[in-house]
Write an enzyme that holds these catalytic residues in place. Sequence first.
Site, short mmCIF file in Angstrom:
data_model
loop_
_atom_site.label_atom_id
_atom_site.label_comp_id
_atom_site.label_asym_id
_atom_site.label_seq_id
_atom_site.Cartn_x
_atom_site.Cartn_y
_atom_site.Cartn_z
N ASP A 67 0.82 -1.21 0.00
CA ASP A 67 0.00 0.00 0.00
C ASP A 67 0.86 1.26 0.00
O ASP A 67 2.08 1.20 0.14
CB ASP A 67 -0.96 -0.01 1.21
CG ASP A 67 -0.27 -0.45 2.51
OD1 ASP A 67 0.97 -0.40 2.58
OD2 ASP A 67 -0.98 -0.85 3.44
N ASN A 136 -7.45 -2.65 14.30
CA ASN A 136 -8.86 -2.88 13.95
C ASN A 136 -9.02 -4.07 13.00
O ASN A 136 -10.08 -4.26 12.42
CB ASN A 136 -9.48 -1.62 13.34
CG ASN A 136 -8.85 -1.24 12.00
OD1 ASN A 136 -7.91 -1.89 11.54
ND2 ASN A 136 -9.35 -0.19 11.38
N HIS A 138 -7.31 -4.56 10.14
CA HIS A 138 -7.04 -4.33 8.70
C HIS A 138 -5.76 -5.02 8.26
O HIS A 138 -4.82 -5.18 9.04
CB HIS A 138 -7.05 -2.83 8.35
CG HIS A 138 -5.85 -2.04 8.76
ND1 HIS A 138 -5.94 -0.81 9.36
CD2 HIS A 138 -4.52 -2.28 8.64
CE1 HIS A 138 -4.72 -0.34 9.58
NE2 HIS A 138 -3.86 -1.21 9.16
N GLU A 143 -9.63 -1.58 5.25
CA GLU A 143 -10.30 -1.32 6.53
C GLU A 143 -11.53 -2.22 6.67
O GLU A 143 -11.98 -2.82 5.69
CB GLU A 143 -10.71 0.16 6.59
CG GLU A 143 -9.54 1.14 6.49
CD GLU A 143 -8.69 1.21 7.75
OE1 GLU A 143 -8.67 0.24 8.54
OE2 GLU A 143 -8.02 2.24 7.95
C1 GLP Z 1 -0.37 0.03 8.66
C2 GLP Z 1 -0.11 -0.64 7.29
C3 GLP Z 1 -0.34 -2.11 7.37
C4 GLP Z 1 0.20 -2.60 8.69
C5 GLP Z 1 -0.68 -2.09 9.81
C6 GLP Z 1 -0.11 -2.31 11.19
O1 GLP Z 1 -1.10 1.18 8.61
N1 GLP Z 1 -0.82 -0.10 6.18
O2 GLP Z 1 0.26 -2.75 6.26
O3 GLP Z 1 0.22 -3.98 8.74
O4 GLP Z 1 -1.05 -0.76 9.59
O5 GLP Z 1 0.91 -1.40 11.47
P1 GLP Z 1 2.01 -1.68 12.57
O6 GLP Z 1 2.72 -2.90 12.14
O7 GLP Z 1 2.90 -0.47 12.56
O8 GLP Z 1 1.29 -1.87 13.85
#
Ligand code: GLP
Length: 257
Positions: A67, A136, A138, A143
């Site tokens: 992404d 959440n 995702h 989302e």
């Molecule tokens: C982010 C990314 C995801 C990631 C998730 C968790 O916003 N877009 O690919 O897996 O949210 O983030 P983190 O690993 O920093 O907790």
Amino acid sequence: MQVIIVANADAVGRIASAKIAAIVGADPTAVIGLATGSSPSDTYRALHGRVTKGEISFAGATGFALDEYVGISVSDPQSYASVITRDVVDPLGFDPVRVHVPDGRAVDLAAAAEAYEAAIKAAGGIDVQILGIGSNGHIGFNEPTSSFASRTRVKTLAPRTREDNARFFRSLDEVPIHCITQGLGTILEARELVLVAHGESKANAIADSVEGPVTSFVPGSALQLHRHATVIVDEAAASRLRLADYYRYVTLNEPQK
Ligand code: GLP
């Protein structure tokens, strides 16, 4: 789905890196789906250790990021293009020409999303997709209520995701509102999925994804539909799994391959 519970985030990274290393070791031209965020950073660090020791090389591999934020400059340190260069391309020695990130600055974002799907297809599809998970539930930036059939497209970030990610920016206002993300349908087409998570803040998302009903309300539950998904979590992220003891038992008693 295989669920592997280990002591801490460091061990999550070590186990995940062994999986990725086996794939790249068997096929140095493998196509790797790359996640950003804090979840996979231990995995990338462990892979860096293997590259430094000469065990594996990513020089012939291809990468596709999950992404990107919309509207953020590629040179902004918080763009996922920058993060992927910093955390993955440089330390692991990918050829930058073969590492792709969705174009969040495109004038025609829908066309950029379509081009991204076409590039994944042209590369022969993703061999292994590394995934983190949001608090959440995702995955990528899909989302809650994202369609399981969704493809790469523009999405609006949930307020909770923007709050979670504000730590990477100077203020919440600076966190983009839109993103371009591989869809759940895109992710499910990868030949193998490896989801890594650590910490108490992920415990609900992990329990809902692994043991809850398959529902677009919890995008991570899409992993239940994949024939080759592995979830690697530390004790804190595993703390709400009802069958944790069973997963430990299975890990100890893996059948011979
Ligand atoms: C982010 C990314 C995801 C990631 C998730 C968790 O916003 N877009 O690919 O897996 O949210 O983030 P983190 O690993 O920093 O907790």
